[in-house]
Structures are given as structure tokens and as C-alpha cells.
Design an enzyme around this catalytic site. Sequence first.
Site, mmCIF file in Angstrom:
data_model
loop_
_atom_site.group_PDB
_atom_site.id
_atom_site.type_symbol
_atom_site.label_atom_id
_atom_site.label_comp_id
_atom_site.label_asym_id
_atom_site.label_seq_id
_atom_site.Cartn_x
_atom_site.Cartn_y
_atom_site.Cartn_z
ATOM 1 N NE ARG A 72 -4.156 -1.425 -0.074
ATOM 2 C CZ ARG A 72 -5.267 -1.671 0.614
ATOM 3 N NH1 ARG A 72 -5.604 -0.922 1.624
ATOM 4 N NH2 ARG A 72 -6.044 -2.661 0.265
ATOM 5 N NE ARG A 128 -9.356 9.030 -2.239
ATOM 6 C CZ ARG A 128 -9.813 8.684 -1.040
ATOM 7 N NH1 ARG A 128 -9.989 7.411 -0.749
ATOM 8 N NH2 ARG A 128 -10.081 9.596 -0.140
ATOM 9 N NE ARG A 164 -7.228 4.929 2.275
ATOM 10 C CZ ARG A 164 -8.031 4.012 2.801
ATOM 11 N NH1 ARG A 164 -9.266 4.316 3.103
ATOM 12 N NH2 ARG A 164 -7.579 2.794 3.051
ATOM 13 C CE1 TYR A 181 -12.881 -7.881 1.143
ATOM 14 C CE2 TYR A 181 -11.288 -9.504 0.395
ATOM 15 C CZ TYR A 181 -11.625 -8.456 1.227
ATOM 16 O OH TYR A 181 -10.734 -7.993 2.154
ATOM 17 C CG ASP A 203 -8.684 -3.282 -4.768
ATOM 18 O OD1 ASP A 203 -8.060 -2.729 -3.838
ATOM 19 O OD2 ASP A 203 -9.511 -4.186 -4.583
HETATM 20 O O1 CP3 Z 1 0.165 0.352 -3.167
HETATM 21 C C1 CP3 Z 1 -0.223 -0.831 -3.328
HETATM 22 O O2 CP3 Z 1 -0.041 -1.741 -2.483
HETATM 23 C C2 CP3 Z 1 -0.862 -1.197 -4.650
HETATM 24 C C3 CP3 Z 1 -2.267 -1.147 -4.770
HETATM 25 C C4 CP3 Z 1 -3.164 -2.060 -3.961
HETATM 26 C C5 CP3 Z 1 -4.413 -1.633 -3.474
HETATM 27 N N1 CP3 Z 1 -5.081 -2.710 -2.954
HETATM 28 C C6 CP3 Z 1 -4.927 -0.252 -3.553
HETATM 29 C C7 CP3 Z 1 -5.999 0.141 -2.626
HETATM 30 C C8 CP3 Z 1 -3.052 -3.435 -3.655
HETATM 31 C C9 CP3 Z 1 -1.888 -4.373 -3.882
HETATM 32 C C10 CP3 Z 1 -4.276 -3.820 -3.038
HETATM 33 C C11 CP3 Z 1 -4.586 -5.211 -2.616
HETATM 34 C C12 CP3 Z 1 -5.832 -5.502 -1.922
HETATM 35 N N2 CP3 Z 1 -7.054 -4.922 -2.100
HETATM 36 C C13 CP3 Z 1 -5.998 -6.552 -0.991
HETATM 37 C C14 CP3 Z 1 -4.914 -7.525 -0.579
HETATM 38 C C15 CP3 Z 1 -3.967 -6.942 0.387
HETATM 39 C C16 CP3 Z 1 -4.517 -6.712 1.764
HETATM 40 O O3 CP3 Z 1 -4.628 -5.521 2.128
HETATM 41 O O4 CP3 Z 1 -4.812 -7.695 2.466
HETATM 42 C C17 CP3 Z 1 -7.335 -6.554 -0.559
HETATM 43 C C18 CP3 Z 1 -7.948 -7.478 0.470
HETATM 44 C C19 CP3 Z 1 -8.005 -5.524 -1.279
HETATM 45 C C20 CP3 Z 1 -9.445 -5.168 -1.219
HETATM 46 C C21 CP3 Z 1 -9.640 -3.793 -0.732
HETATM 47 N N3 CP3 Z 1 -9.321 -2.657 -1.452
HETATM 48 C C22 CP3 Z 1 -10.178 -3.393 0.500
HETATM 49 C C23 CP3 Z 1 -10.649 -4.340 1.583
HETATM 50 C C24 CP3 Z 1 -10.165 -1.995 0.520
HETATM 51 C C25 CP3 Z 1 -10.761 -1.105 1.567
HETATM 52 C C26 CP3 Z 1 -9.908 -1.054 2.775
HETATM 53 C C27 CP3 Z 1 -9.120 0.225 2.796
HETATM 54 O O5 CP3 Z 1 -7.908 0.177 3.003
HETATM 55 O O6 CP3 Z 1 -9.772 1.277 2.623
HETATM 56 C C28 CP3 Z 1 -9.577 -1.561 -0.697
HETATM 57 C C29 CP3 Z 1 -9.353 -0.158 -1.096
HETATM 58 C C30 CP3 Z 1 -7.965 0.208 -1.542
HETATM 59 N N4 CP3 Z 1 -7.164 -0.533 -2.374
HETATM 60 C C31 CP3 Z 1 -7.283 1.427 -1.238
HETATM 61 C C32 CP3 Z 1 -6.061 1.394 -1.932
HETATM 62 C C33 CP3 Z 1 -5.011 2.475 -1.992
HETATM 63 C C34 CP3 Z 1 -7.840 2.557 -0.408
HETATM 64 C C35 CP3 Z 1 -8.884 3.201 -1.244
HETATM 65 C C36 CP3 Z 1 -8.957 4.691 -1.160
HETATM 66 O O7 CP3 Z 1 -8.077 5.387 -1.705
HETATM 67 O O8 CP3 Z 1 -9.940 5.148 -0.589
#
Ligand code: CP3
Length: 344
Positions: free
Chosen positions: A25, A38, A29, A152, A75
Site C-alpha cells: 500500500r 484521488r 491515503r 469478497y 485492486d
Molecule cells: O500500493 C499498493 O499496495 C498497490 C495497490 C493495492 C491496493 N489494494 C490499492 C488500494 C493493492 C496491492 C491492493 C490489494 C488488496 N485490495 C488486498 C490484498 C492486500 C490486503 O490488504 O490484504 C485486498 C484485500 C483488497 C481489497 C480492498 N481494497 C479493501 C478491503 C479496501 C478497503 C480497505 C481500505 O484500506 O480502505 C480496498 C481499497 C484500496 N485498495 C485502497 C487502496 C489504496 C484505499 C482506497 C482509497 O483510496 O480510498
Amino acid sequence: MTGQKTILRALAGEAQDVPPIWMMRQAGRYLPEYRATREQAGDFLSLCYNSDLATEVTLQPIRRYHFDAAILFADILLVPQALGADLWFVKGEGPRLSTVTGQADFDRLAPAADIHETLNPIYQTVRNLTGALPGDVTLIGFAGAPWTVATYMIAGRGTPDQGPAHALKSENKELFDALMERLTAATIEYLSAQIAAGAECVKIFDSWAGSLNDEDFETYATAPARRITAELKARHGNVPVIAFPRQAGDKYIGFHEKTGADCVALDDSVSPEWAAEHVQVSGCVQGNLSPKHMVTGGPALVEESRRIVSAFRGGPHIFNLGHGITPDADPDNVQRMIDAVRGA
Ligand code: CP3
């Protein structure tokens, strides 16, 4: 053979005095520049599908910190969306999807080979990045593992214990297995297209692998990872694969051998000393600083970072967190971690 990039050297099995480093990540944010981009995109999904802006946010942490790897900005839930599921994000809560709980829901899903039309902007982001990244930075593509993505799709959201997916697995195994099969095929398609577009290695995120008991872990975590890895390596000249069966505990042992993955990523529930003895003996490991240190900082951040570097010094290691950095993290703590790892 591998190039000179530090991440690819680690993935090829080389121990390095200073381990290469990137962060799960890392485009997120906690960074003000991410929040600004964003905002410009409108929302998170629009950002994922806007190749120019997704390229920009992928590059932001590279510019700020000079990490050794960039991870494609996308994602894991884009694959269900490309298969036809509805997907949206609720502010402050997380993802929501239309659910797959019966045969009719499954029958509405597209074939795995049809995902590319939706996902083409993601491949364009990869192509943009291959031209834009500094020459010493490795580009990592990724996808969710079938089990994690299935949790999911079945629940329609994140769940604390993956209850709905476990229930479907025991109540309608045929449907559950069909969904796993579709997701495994789609994951191979998706990662293969990322590699064809320029990703130099790929990571498979099995965030909920820890909730599978021994037999289910073999069937639904290990076996799909093995199949995806074998197929990608067959199609793309032994491309390196990082597997992340999060919270696998003792089942981290032997995961390299059982799946053919070049690197196994570790969460922070295992000690680096234990993992060096039991997991790194099989190949490269990645991890595993607790993301809480990015919030709390202080001497513990430096001590724990050094402890991890020292525990894994004898073998191939890529420094990372044990899970994603959280939005409340202090960007200065990220620099402190990097300085501790690089010995600055
Ligand atoms: O920088 C990176 O790591 C690359 C991008 C990336 C994102 N999600 C962007 C993201 C990667 C590799 C992921 C993987 C991901 N997404 C996983 C596996 C890794 C883990 O965290 O266990 C999972 C389970 C998801 C599903 C997902 N996406 C969830 C549950 C959420 C909401 C939780 C949260 O953190 O808000 C997301 C949203 C998400 N994916 C964000 C980002 C940067 C936040 C969204 C935002 O900007 O509001």
C-alpha cells in the site's frame, strides 16, 4: 538470467547486505499527494481505471522514497468486477459487491477469457510504468488469490472471519469449487496480461489464507497458488512469483516448495528469527515489520527494522511491512524505516 535490479537479485536467491525494500500500500491515503490525485480522479475506482492518474500514484512513493520496487496501482477486486460483479466502495467502510451465493449468480459471471475488455486500462498503466520508472526500480504486478477474492464475492464485502465463504464451501461444494476454478483461470489471465504488458514479477495476495484449516489450506490456498505459478512460469519464461498466504503460521513452512513461488511474503505474526530458520531456508522471504510502527515511530521502529534485517541477513530477503500501511501513518516514519534498513 536476472538483471541487476536488487529485487530481481533477491528473487533469484541472492543474499544482499542491504535488502531491497518496498512497502505494501505504498501508494495510499497516508500520502498527501495520493489524496490529491484521488480527489482529481473523483473516487478510488475511477483512479484505478484512469491509466494516467494510476501511473502517477504508482510513481509518487518512488519519487518520495526511492523504493526498490513499484507496485502497479489497482485492486484485487477488479477481477470480480471484470467477471460481471457489481463493485463499489462505501466511504469509511470498504468494498461492496453483488453476491455469489447460488447457481444463478454464478451463471451470470463471464468466462475468464473475457476479463480483458474491462481490465485493458490496467494493462495500459503497466505499459506507462515500464517507460516511466527509473532503471533500477522493479515493477510488480499483482492479483488476489482465488480464495481471498472468493470471500469478497460470496459475502459481498469484507468479513472478520470469512463466514459466508466457509458456509458456501461446506453447503454447496460444487458451486464453491466452480467459483474457485473460474477465479483461478481469471487470475492466470489477468497476471499473464500484466506480465505481457511489462510487469517484471507478480505477487499473489491471499489475505485470508489464515482462516483455512490444514486440509482446506492445501486445497484452496496451496493448490491454486501452485497452478497459477506453474502456468505463469510456463507462459513467461520463469517469471518470478511472490506468494502471500497471510497468517499461514506453521503453514508458511514448505510453501516455496509446494507452490514453486520464488518468494514467500510474511505477515508480522511470525518472528523473523523463526521465519529465517523455517521459511527462508527454502528461498527468498519478504517482510515483515508491523505496519503499526509507521504510526507510532520512535526507537521501536528503528530497533524492529534492524532486527528484521539482521535475522534475514544470511539469505535472500526483501524488506517490507507485514501488511499494508494504514491511512493514519506518518510519512516521516516511512523514511525512518528506510534509513534504518539502508543503514543511513
Ligand atoms: O500500493 C499498493 O499496495 C498497490 C495497490 C493495492 C491496493 N489494494 C490499492 C488500494 C493493492 C496491492 C491492493 C490489494 C488488496 N485490495 C488486498 C490484498 C492486500 C490486503 O490488504 O490484504 C485486498 C484485500 C483488497 C481489497 C480492498 N481494497 C479493501 C478491503 C479496501 C478497503 C480497505 C481500505 O484500506 O480502505 C480496498 C481499497 C484500496 N485498495 C485502497 C487502496 C489504496 C484505499 C482506497 C482509497 O483510496 O480510498
